[in-house]
Design an enzyme around this catalytic site. Structure first.
Site, PDB file in Angstrom:
ATOM      1  N   ILE A 170     -13.966 -10.687 -14.292  1.00 52.61           N
ATOM      2  CA  ILE A 170     -13.963 -10.181 -15.833  1.00 52.61           C
ATOM      3  C   ILE A 170     -15.390 -10.096 -16.498  1.00 52.61           C
ATOM      4  O   ILE A 170     -15.527  -9.733 -17.459  1.00 52.61           O
ATOM      5  CB  ILE A 170     -13.260 -11.387 -16.651  1.00 52.61           C
ATOM      6  CG1 ILE A 170     -13.994 -12.788 -16.862  1.00 52.61           C
ATOM      7  CG2 ILE A 170     -11.879 -11.640 -16.139  1.00 52.61           C
ATOM      8  CD1 ILE A 170     -13.538 -13.737 -17.523  1.00 52.61           C
ATOM      9  N   PHE A 171     -16.415 -10.170 -15.420  1.00 56.88           N
ATOM     10  CA  PHE A 171     -17.734  -9.841 -15.858  1.00 56.88           C
ATOM     11  C   PHE A 171     -18.382  -8.773 -15.188  1.00 56.88           C
ATOM     12  O   PHE A 171     -19.049  -7.860 -15.621  1.00 56.88           O
ATOM     13  CB  PHE A 171     -18.611 -11.213 -15.516  1.00 56.88           C
ATOM     14  CG  PHE A 171     -18.140 -12.295 -16.614  1.00 56.88           C
ATOM     15  CD1 PHE A 171     -18.300 -12.141 -17.983  1.00 56.88           C
ATOM     16  CD2 PHE A 171     -17.521 -13.448 -16.116  1.00 56.88           C
ATOM     17  CE1 PHE A 171     -17.798 -13.113 -19.050  1.00 56.88           C
ATOM     18  CE2 PHE A 171     -17.176 -14.488 -17.249  1.00 56.88           C
ATOM     19  CZ  PHE A 171     -17.196 -14.321 -18.394  1.00 56.88           C
ATOM     20  N   ALA A 172     -18.026  -8.876 -13.816  1.00 53.75           N
ATOM     21  CA  ALA A 172     -18.617  -7.735 -12.844  1.00 53.75           C
ATOM     22  C   ALA A 172     -17.601  -7.184 -12.047  1.00 53.75           C
ATOM     23  O   ALA A 172     -17.918  -6.187 -11.284  1.00 53.75           O
ATOM     24  CB  ALA A 172     -19.628  -8.253 -11.828  1.00 53.75           C
ATOM     25  N   GLY A 173     -16.312  -7.401 -12.339  1.00 54.28           N
ATOM     26  CA  GLY A 173     -15.132  -6.687 -11.686  1.00 54.28           C
ATOM     27  C   GLY A 173     -14.399  -5.684 -12.342  1.00 54.28           C
ATOM     28  O   GLY A 173     -13.614  -5.249 -11.674  1.00 54.28           O
ATOM     29  N   GLY A 174     -14.641  -5.327 -13.455  1.00 54.02           N
ATOM     30  CA  GLY A 174     -14.207  -4.490 -14.296  1.00 54.02           C
ATOM     31  C   GLY A 174     -12.689  -4.893 -14.959  1.00 54.02           C
ATOM     32  O   GLY A 174     -12.038  -3.847 -15.341  1.00 54.02           O
ATOM     33  N   TYR A 175     -12.390  -6.074 -14.878  1.00 54.70           N
ATOM     34  CA  TYR A 175     -11.275  -6.578 -15.545  1.00 54.70           C
ATOM     35  C   TYR A 175     -11.347  -7.275 -16.901  1.00 54.70           C
ATOM     36  O   TYR A 175     -10.613  -8.039 -17.165  1.00 54.70           O
ATOM     37  CB  TYR A 175     -10.452  -7.592 -14.466  1.00 54.70           C
ATOM     38  CG  TYR A 175      -9.825  -7.039 -13.589  1.00 54.70           C
ATOM     39  CD1 TYR A 175      -8.507  -6.697 -13.721  1.00 54.70           C
ATOM     40  CD2 TYR A 175     -10.142  -6.492 -12.302  1.00 54.70           C
ATOM     41  CE1 TYR A 175      -7.735  -6.008 -12.660  1.00 54.70           C
ATOM     42  CE2 TYR A 175      -9.464  -5.767 -11.369  1.00 54.70           C
ATOM     43  CZ  TYR A 175      -8.108  -5.438 -11.397  1.00 54.70           C
ATOM     44  OH  TYR A 175      -7.346  -4.966 -10.781  1.00 54.70           O
TER      45      TYR A 175
ATOM     46  N   HIS B  21       1.768   2.147  -3.521  1.00 54.15           N
ATOM     47  CA  HIS B  21       0.794   3.138  -4.204  1.00 54.15           C
ATOM     48  C   HIS B  21       0.746   4.498  -3.719  1.00 54.15           C
ATOM     49  O   HIS B  21       0.569   5.469  -4.522  1.00 54.15           O
ATOM     50  CB  HIS B  21      -0.646   2.586  -3.830  1.00 54.15           C
ATOM     51  CG  HIS B  21      -1.111   1.291  -4.522  1.00 54.15           C
ATOM     52  ND1 HIS B  21      -0.995   1.031  -5.776  1.00 54.15           N
ATOM     53  CD2 HIS B  21      -1.491  -0.040  -4.241  1.00 54.15           C
ATOM     54  CE1 HIS B  21      -1.353  -0.106  -6.382  1.00 54.15           C
ATOM     55  NE2 HIS B  21      -1.672  -0.794  -5.163  1.00 54.15           N
TER      56      HIS B  21
ATOM     57  N   GLU C 170      -0.196  -1.250 -10.367  1.00 53.18           N
ATOM     58  CA  GLU C 170       0.420  -2.119  -9.463  1.00 53.18           C
ATOM     59  C   GLU C 170       2.050  -2.063  -9.378  1.00 53.18           C
ATOM     60  O   GLU C 170       2.637  -2.673  -8.578  1.00 53.18           O
ATOM     61  CB  GLU C 170      -0.229  -3.400  -9.464  1.00 53.18           C
ATOM     62  CG  GLU C 170      -1.528  -3.657  -9.355  1.00 53.18           C
ATOM     63  CD  GLU C 170      -2.123  -3.140  -7.695  1.00 53.18           C
ATOM     64  OE1 GLU C 170      -1.451  -3.351  -7.041  1.00 53.18           O
ATOM     65  OE2 GLU C 170      -3.373  -2.809  -7.689  1.00 53.18           O
TER      66      GLU C 170
ATOM     67  N   GLU D 225       0.692  -1.237   0.272  1.00 52.17           N
ATOM     68  CA  GLU D 225       0.082   0.078  -0.049  1.00 52.17           C
ATOM     69  C   GLU D 225       0.738   1.114  -0.037  1.00 52.17           C
ATOM     70  O   GLU D 225       0.526   2.354  -0.482  1.00 52.17           O
ATOM     71  CB  GLU D 225      -1.051  -0.015   1.281  1.00 52.17           C
ATOM     72  CG  GLU D 225      -1.806  -1.016   1.077  1.00 52.17           C
ATOM     73  CD  GLU D 225      -2.721  -1.445  -0.101  1.00 52.17           C
ATOM     74  OE1 GLU D 225      -3.030  -0.156  -0.749  1.00 52.17           O
ATOM     75  OE2 GLU D 225      -3.214  -2.636  -0.219  1.00 52.17           O
TER      76      GLU D 225
END
Length: 381
Positions: free
Chosen positions: A296-301, A168, A194, A165
């Site tokens: 890859i469907f709902a997580g933005g990736y 970042h 990252e 962290e």
């Protein structure tokens, strides 16, 4: 690695053929046998005050800044929250600030750890009489609080999280971009954002860096060398299997979002086709992992899961720059650290990340450092 696991299971009396759902159980038993690493027992060597001192010392060593408690303290949401000032040593002027909220508060705080922006560097929002508004970050952890006079004691994994962290936060705080939309971590592509966080984690496997902070909270005795060697060795445990798994996820994601043709195969058939090149044990006919692959469907990736592994390539190659000049060569480490600060950490989203990387390394990324750090090269020590 799979043969090693199968042989181990048989030696332990396993009379059945291993299936995919057995791998995690037997892998954990093998890990314990090989390394006998007890993270709970090692907490006494990782008190939060010592770890913070070590982390701050590393930041000052690499990036030519001073990190200390700010000379003022703004209002905070809990009395345990700390507030730090980052000062540029060359100018003697403050460059950034950050809050650290280290302790768990289950009634009001979700689990996990994260860094986020309080305000970004911006010339547009500069205070009256100043050229720029300085960036402020906050880092939130969920460490056990001090109890009965004992400091907060950390697992090694929690130390890694703090370093992650902070990576970042450093990209946010040490930016030199003054346009808020591209300053710090703003608008940095996911396959590069990252990079600083994973870069910082690498320093925990440098023995002098770790041993400078790994001291018994009561006796000040250093972490025993055999325990450090276990930590270092466990880093590469089943590294090939872990990497193949991530490559499987990334390849499946990219193919689903590019060449997938539902008239020729189902998504599950595509998944099994990819597994032929990435998995020691193929998915069963009834496997429906894809239904839960929410990244890859709902997580933005979507079409972006590869960024996890690609960021590891970038961060390992950045750390290799320090290895190449000699981690014990303080002058060269400082020079390399300042170059990292002035490129990777400074340029934010205002420049293509490949150009930023080449400005630091002088070339395009290489996969060799990541493979070497993972113990996957034939000549790896």
């Amino acid at each position: 690695e799979h043969k090693e696991l199968v042989d181990f299971a048989k030696d332990q009396g396993c009379a059945y053929e291993l299936e995919r759902w057995d791998v995690g159980f037997w892998a954990e038993k093998l890990r314990k046998k090989l390394y006998d690493l007890d993270e709970e027992a090692l907490r006494v060597y990782f008190s939060l005050p010592n770890v913070l001192d070590g982390l701050i010392g590393l930041i000052e060593r690499l990036f030519d800044v001073k990190v200390e408690k700010a000379p003022f303290k703004p209002s905070v949401w809990d009395e345990s929250v700390m507030f730090y000032q980052v000062t540029n040593k060359a100018t003697g002027k403050p460059q950034a600030y950050f809050y650290l909220d280290p302790y768990t508060r289950p009634a009001e705080k979700r689990g996990g750890a994260w860094m986020n922006v309080v305000v970004g560097r911006s010339s547009l929002f500069a205070p009256e009489g100043e050229n720029v508004r300085l960036p402020v970050a906050h880092m939130v952890l969920n460490q056990a609080p001090p109890v009965d006079g004992k400091p907060s004691l950390m697992k090694f994994r929690e130390v890694e999280t703090l370093f992650h962290e902070m990576g970042h936060a450093l990209q946010h705080m040490l930016t030199t971009q003054s346009e808020g939309m591209v300053a710090g971590i703003e608008n940095v592509e996911w396959d590069a954002v990252e990079q600083p966080s994973q870069f910082m984690e690498n320093w925990l496997y440098d023995e002098p860096t770790l041993m400078a902070m790994a001291k018994h909270y009561e006796t000040e005795e250093p972490l025993p060398d055999q325990e450090f060697q276990k930590i270092k060795a466990a880093r590469t445990f089943r590294a090939g299997s872990v990497m193949a798994r991530q490559l499987h996820f990334a390849t499946t994601d990219l193919l689903l979002h590019s060449e997938f043709d539902e008239t020729k195969e189902t998504p599950y058939e595509l998944d099994r086709r990819v597994a032929e090149t990435t998995e020691a044990l193929p998915p069963a006919e009834f496997d429906r992992f894809l239904n839960a692959f929410s990244h890859i469907f709902a997580g933005g990736y979507s079409a972006g899961y590869y960024s996890y592994k690609w960021a590891e390539v970038l961060s390992a190659d950045c750390f290799a720059a320090f290895e190449e000049v000699g981690l014990e060569n303080e002058e060269k480490v400082r020079e390399t650290g300042i170059r990292f600060r002035d490129t990777i950490l400074a340029l934010g989203g205002g420049k293509d990340p490949m150009e930023v990387f080449k400005a630091f390394r002088g070339r395009k990324p290489s996969t060799e450092p990541l493979l070497r750090h993972s113990g996957l090269l034939a000549n790896t020590p």
